[in-house]
Motif scaffolding. Structure first.
Motif, PDB file in Angstrom:
ATOM      1  N   THR A   1      -5.692  -1.967   1.653  1.00 56.92           N
ATOM      2  CA  THR A   1      -5.747  -0.605   1.316  1.00 56.92           C
ATOM      3  C   THR A   1      -4.332   0.173   0.764  1.00 56.92           C
ATOM      4  OG1 THR A   1      -5.563   0.639   3.417  1.00 56.92           O
ATOM      5  CG2 THR A   1      -7.742  -0.060   2.711  1.00 56.92           C
ATOM      6  N   GLY A   2      -4.282   1.201   0.306  1.00 58.93           N
ATOM      7  CA  GLY A   2      -3.167   2.085  -0.047  1.00 58.93           C
ATOM      8  C   GLY A   2      -2.367   1.166  -1.064  1.00 58.93           C
ATOM      9  N   SER A   3      -2.815   0.418  -2.116  1.00 64.35           N
ATOM     10  CA  SER A   3      -1.956  -0.392  -3.088  1.00 64.35           C
ATOM     11  C   SER A   3      -1.132   0.479  -3.878  1.00 64.35           C
ATOM     12  CB  SER A   3      -2.967  -1.019  -4.036  1.00 64.35           C
ATOM     13  OG  SER A   3      -3.737  -2.034  -3.417  1.00 64.35           O
ATOM     14  N   LYS A   4       0.255   0.113  -3.460  1.00 63.41           N
ATOM     15  CA  LYS A   4       1.322   0.838  -4.256  1.00 63.41           C
ATOM     16  C   LYS A   4       2.630  -0.466  -4.351  1.00 63.41           C
ATOM     17  CE  LYS A   4       0.569   5.145  -2.222  1.00 63.41           C
ATOM     18  NZ  LYS A   4       0.032   4.748  -0.830  1.00 63.41           N
ATOM     19  N   THR A   5       2.841  -0.654  -5.431  1.00 66.95           N
ATOM     20  CA  THR A   5       3.912  -1.495  -5.841  1.00 66.95           C
ATOM     21  C   THR A   5       4.957  -0.794  -6.722  1.00 66.95           C
ATOM     22  OG1 THR A   5       2.560  -3.515  -5.657  1.00 66.95           O
ATOM     23  CG2 THR A   5       4.707  -3.908  -6.363  1.00 66.95           C
ATOM     24  N   LEU A   6       6.434  -0.662  -6.228  1.00 63.29           N
ATOM     25  CA  LEU A   6       7.338  -0.179  -7.122  1.00 63.29           C
ATOM     26  C   LEU A   6       8.243  -1.017  -7.703  1.00 63.29           C
ATOM     27  CD1 LEU A   6       8.563   2.642  -7.966  1.00 63.29           C
ATOM     28  CD2 LEU A   6      10.113   2.421  -5.904  1.00 63.29           C
ATOM     29  N   ILE A   7       8.475  -0.838  -9.007  1.00 65.19           N
ATOM     30  CA  ILE A   7       9.522  -1.585  -9.971  1.00 65.19           C
ATOM     31  C   ILE A   7      10.535  -0.749 -10.428  1.00 65.19           C
ATOM     32  CG2 ILE A   7       9.697  -3.171 -12.009  1.00 65.19           C
ATOM     33  CD1 ILE A   7       6.433  -2.851 -11.551  1.00 65.19           C
ATOM     34  N   GLU A   8      11.781  -1.210 -10.127  1.00 65.03           N
ATOM     35  CA  GLU A   8      12.658  -0.363 -10.708  1.00 65.03           C
ATOM     36  C   GLU A   8      13.482  -1.178 -11.645  1.00 65.03           C
ATOM     37  OE1 GLU A   8      15.009   2.066  -8.110  1.00 65.03           O
ATOM     38  OE2 GLU A   8      13.803   1.476  -6.392  1.00 65.03           O
ATOM     39  N   SER A   9      13.766  -0.718 -12.786  1.00 64.68           N
ATOM     40  CA  SER A   9      14.516  -1.528 -13.919  1.00 64.68           C
ATOM     41  C   SER A   9      15.040  -0.753 -14.953  1.00 64.68           C
ATOM     42  CB  SER A   9      13.377  -2.636 -14.693  1.00 64.68           C
ATOM     43  OG  SER A   9      14.089  -3.399 -15.698  1.00 64.68           O
ATOM     44  N   ASN A  10      16.221  -0.899 -15.187  1.00 64.66           N
ATOM     45  CA  ASN A  10      17.167  -0.115 -16.203  1.00 64.66           C
ATOM     46  C   ASN A  10      16.881   1.211 -16.018  1.00 64.66           C
ATOM     47  OD1 ASN A  10      18.018  -2.882 -17.204  1.00 64.66           O
ATOM     48  ND2 ASN A  10      16.525  -2.980 -18.654  1.00 64.66           N
ATOM     49  N   GLY A  11      17.026   1.554 -15.182  1.00 63.12           N
ATOM     50  CA  GLY A  11      17.062   2.925 -14.655  1.00 63.12           C
ATOM     51  C   GLY A  11      15.627   3.574 -14.816  1.00 63.12           C
ATOM     52  N   LEU A  12      14.403   2.902 -15.272  1.00 66.37           N
ATOM     53  CA  LEU A  12      13.036   3.296 -15.121  1.00 66.37           C
ATOM     54  C   LEU A  12      12.431   2.801 -13.598  1.00 66.37           C
ATOM     55  CD1 LEU A  12      11.413   2.566 -18.650  1.00 66.37           C
ATOM     56  CD2 LEU A  12      12.032   4.761 -17.571  1.00 66.37           C
ATOM     57  N   LYS A  13      11.421   3.817 -13.222  1.00 72.31           N
ATOM     58  CA  LYS A  13      10.802   3.344 -11.927  1.00 72.31           C
ATOM     59  C   LYS A  13       9.142   3.540 -12.629  1.00 72.31           C
ATOM     60  CE  LYS A  13      14.338   5.392  -9.239  1.00 72.31           C
ATOM     61  NZ  LYS A  13      15.175   5.461 -10.346  1.00 72.31           N
ATOM     62  N   ILE A  14       8.674   2.365 -12.038  1.00 75.52           N
ATOM     63  CA  ILE A  14       7.292   2.187 -12.602  1.00 75.52           C
ATOM     64  C   ILE A  14       6.286   1.963 -11.213  1.00 75.52           C
ATOM     65  CG2 ILE A  14       5.609   0.626 -13.959  1.00 75.52           C
ATOM     66  CD1 ILE A  14       7.870  -0.104 -15.718  1.00 75.52           C
ATOM     67  N   LEU A  15       5.269   2.675 -11.113  1.00 77.22           N
ATOM     68  CA  LEU A  15       4.514   2.328  -9.859  1.00 77.22           C
ATOM     69  C   LEU A  15       3.087   1.766 -10.105  1.00 77.22           C
ATOM     70  CD1 LEU A  15       4.506   2.779  -6.704  1.00 77.22           C
ATOM     71  CD2 LEU A  15       3.056   4.910  -7.227  1.00 77.22           C
ATOM     72  N   ILE A  16       2.886   0.561  -9.858  1.00 79.53           N
ATOM     73  CA  ILE A  16       1.524  -0.259 -10.079  1.00 79.53           C
ATOM     74  C   ILE A  16       0.738   0.140  -9.059  1.00 79.53           C
ATOM     75  CG2 ILE A  16       0.187  -2.257 -10.369  1.00 79.53           C
ATOM     76  CD1 ILE A  16       2.455  -2.054 -12.516  1.00 79.53           C
ATOM     77  N   ASP A  17      -0.383   0.988  -9.397  1.00 81.24           N
ATOM     78  CA  ASP A  17      -1.360   1.487  -8.319  1.00 81.24           C
ATOM     79  C   ASP A  17      -0.769   2.592  -7.571  1.00 81.24           C
ATOM     80  OD1 ASP A  17      -3.478   0.540  -9.575  1.00 81.24           O
ATOM     81  OD2 ASP A  17      -3.441  -1.430  -8.227  1.00 81.24           O
ATOM     82  N   CYS A  18      -1.521   3.631  -7.038  1.00 79.79           N
ATOM     83  CA  CYS A  18      -1.092   4.636  -6.187  1.00 79.79           C
ATOM     84  C   CYS A  18      -2.361   4.889  -5.385  1.00 79.79           C
ATOM     85  CB  CYS A  18      -0.812   5.819  -6.861  1.00 79.79           C
ATOM     86  SG  CYS A  18       0.050   7.242  -6.099  1.00 79.79           S
TER      87      CYS A  18
END
Length: 451
Positions: free
Chosen positions: A13-30
Motif C-alpha cells: 500500500t501507499g505506492s509513491k516513488t520519487l524521481i529527481e532529474s535535471n531540477g524536475l521532480k516526478i512522483l509515480i503514484d500517490c
C-alpha cells in the motif's frame, strides 16, 4: 538522477516513488497506506519533499493505494500536473470521493460514539479536498509519447489489472525506466493481457503475488457451489469486493450462472455506489475491456443496484437468502461493514473473499481464522463460513510477473521490487535472479538510490 521510495516499499500500500532529474521532480503514484496501524499512521506524516516542489504525478491506475493521497498532496501545496489515462481519471475521481465520504462519516461516528483515541476524530481529507484534485488531471492515450520537458518523455502501456491501468515508461538522462504499476493476469475475465516491456535500463516491478501461484480452479464453479450450499441452509452470501473491475467481474460470472440455470432465483444485490458508477466507465471505455454490450445489459438487469443507505438497511434486515456484493474489498470500510455487523455472527452466512487482503486488514484476519473482528469500536464473534476464491484475483501471480519480463530485448541494469510484503518480495527476487540473471534489489521505505 535520484530515486526515492517513499511508499509501496516492503508493503502493498501507499505506492509513491520519487524521481529527481535535471531540477524536475516526478512522483509515480500517490497512494494511501492501508492495513496495519503503523502504516495507516504514515498517511498523516508529511512527505520527505514539499508537495509544492513536485512538478508531475504520473498515475498507473485509480486504486486507493495508488491515488488515495492526492488530496493531501494538493492540500499541502502541489500545483503541477497529474497524468493518467481517461478511465483512470474517472476511476480515481470515484475512489477519492468515496474515500473522503467514508472518512468524513467515520469521523462523525467516532465522535458521536466516542470510540476514537483522539479527543476529536478528523478525516484524513474531506470531500471538498478530494474535489480540489480534479482540475490537476491531464488525460493521456496509451502508446502516445508525452513530453514532460524537452528531455523527459513518458509512455503509458496497458497493464490489465483494472480498467485504465497502465505501466509507465519514462525516458530521461539517456536511460529508460519502466514502472509496472499493478500487473493484471494474462487470462483475466474482463481485462486484456498486460503489454510487456521491450527495453528498460531500470525496472520497478510490483510483487503483490511474488510468492504465490493462483490455483488452476474454476471460479465460476466455486461461486455456484458456495451459493447453492448457503441457500440450502437459508443463509446469505456476502462478497466484499473492490468496486472497480472485481465487482463487475463477479456480476458477470453470476449472470452467466443464472443464465445457465445453475444458481437459484434469489435477490442478487450490488450495494456499492462506486461499483454502480463504475459500470458507466465500462460503457464509456469499451476498448479497454472484453465485456460484450449485450452481456453487460443482461447482467445489469439481473442485479438490484442500491445507492440509498435506507435501502441498505432494508436489505440487511431482510431475512431471506440473498447474494450481496458490497465494498470495500479488504473490509477496511464501506457498506460491507454494515452487513457484517448483522451477519458475521450467523453460522448460516457465507463470506466469500475474492481479492488480495493486505496485512492488518479485516479481510486478512478473517482468512487467517480470526474468531472475532472489530467493527466501529465493537467486537463481533465470527461464526459465518469464511471462504476464498483465489482464481478471481486481478493481480498477476508469480508466473504472470515473471512472464511480464520475458519480452525484454536487453538486460536491465537493475530490477527494483516494490509493492509487496517481505516474503513475496524475496521469493520473486530469487526467481528473477535464477531465470533471467538480472540484478534485483528490494528497496526499503525511505531508501534513496543514485542512477
Amino acid at each position: 538522477m535520484k530515486i526515492k521510495f517513499i511508499g509501496g516499499a516492503g508493503t502493498v500500500t501507499g505506492s509513491k516513488t520519487l524521481i529527481e532529474s535535471n531540477g524536475l521532480k516526478i512522483l509515480i503514484d500517490c497512494g494511501q497506506f492501508q492495513g496495519l496501524k503503523p502504516l495507516r499512521e504514515l498517511n498523516w506524516q508529511p512527505l520527505p519533499i514539499l508537495p509544492s516542489a513536485i512538478d508531475f504525478v504520473l498515475l498507473t491506475h485509480g486504486h486507493l493505494d495508488h491515488c488515495g493521497w492526492l488530496p493531501r498532496l494538493v492540500n499541502q501545496g502541489f500545483e503541477g500536473k497529474i497524468y493518467c489515462t481517461s478511465p483512470t481519471k474517472d476511476v480515481a475521481k470515484l475512489i477519492l470521493l468515496d474515500s473522503a465520504k467514508i472518512q468524513e462519516e467515520e469521523a462523525i461516528k467516532a465522535n458521536q460514539e466516542h470510540y476514537s483515541k483522539h479527543e476529536i476524530a478528523e478525516p484524513l481529507y474531506t470531500v471538498k479536498q478530494a474535489e480540489a484534485v480534479f482540475p490537476f488531471f491531464r488525460v493521456v492515450k496509451p502508446k502516445e509519447e508525452i513530453l514532460l520537458d524537452a528531455e523527459i518523455a513518458a509512455v503509458f502501456s496497458n497493464a490489465g489489472h483494472i480498467i485504465g491501468a497502465c505501466s509507465i515508461e519514462l525516458t530521461l538522462e539517456n536511460k529508460t525506466l519502466v514502472f509496472s504499476g499493478d500487473i493484471g493476469r494474462d487470462n483475466d475475465i474482463l481485462m486484456y493481457p498486460p503489454t510487456k516491456p521491450k527495453k528498460a535500463d531500470y525496472i520497478f516491478l510490483e510483487s503483490t503475488y511474488g510468492n504465490r501461484l493462483h490455483p488452476n480452479t474454476n471460479a465460476k464453479a466455486e461461486l455456484e457451489m458456495y451459493i447453492n450450499n448457503t441457500v440450502q441452509k437459508g443463509g446469505t452470501i456476502i462478497i466484499p469486493s473492490f468496486a472497480v473491475e472485481r465487482a463487475q467481474t463477479v456480476m458477470y460470472l453470476l449472470w452467466q450462472l443464472k443464465e445457465e440455470g445453475r444458481i437459484p432465483n434469489i435477490p442478487y444485490i450490488i450495494d456499492t455506489p462506486m461499483g454502480i458508477n463504475t459500470l458507466d466507465i465500462f460503457v464509456n471505455n469499451r476498448k479497454w475491456h472484453k465485456l460484450p454490450e449485450h452481456h453487460y445489459l443482461g447482467m445489469c438487469k439481473m442485479f438490484s443496484m442500491i445507492s440509498d443507505y435506507q435501502e441498505t438497511i432494508d436489505t440487511i434486515y431482510d431475512k431471506h437468502p440473498k447474494v450481496v456484493i458490497a465494498a470495500s474489498g479488504m473490509i477496511t470500510g464501506g457498506r460491507v461493514l454494515s452487513y457484517l455487523e448483522r451477519y458475521i455472527g450467523l453460522p448460516e452466512t457465507t463470506v466469500i473473499i475474492i481479492g488480495y487482503q493486505a496485512e492488518g486488514t479485516r479481510g486478512r484476519k478473517l482468512l487467517e481464522g480470526a474468531k472475532e473482528i472489530k467493527i466501529y469500536g465493537k467486537y463481533y464473534q465470527v461464526l459465518a463460513n469464511i471462504l476464498e476464491i483465489e482464481a478471481l484475483s486481478a493481480h498477476g501471480d508469480q508466473k504472470d510477473l515473471l512472464n511480464w519480463l520475458s519480452a525484454l530485448e536487453n538486460k536491465p541494469k537493475k530490477v527494483f521490487l516494490v509493492h509487496g510484503e517481505n516474503e513475496a518480495l524475496d521469493e520473486l527476487r530469487i526467481k528473477i535472479t535464477e531465470r533471467y540473471h538480472f540484478d534485483c534489489s528490494v528497496p526499503l521505505m525511505g531508501q534513496e538510490f543514485d542512477l
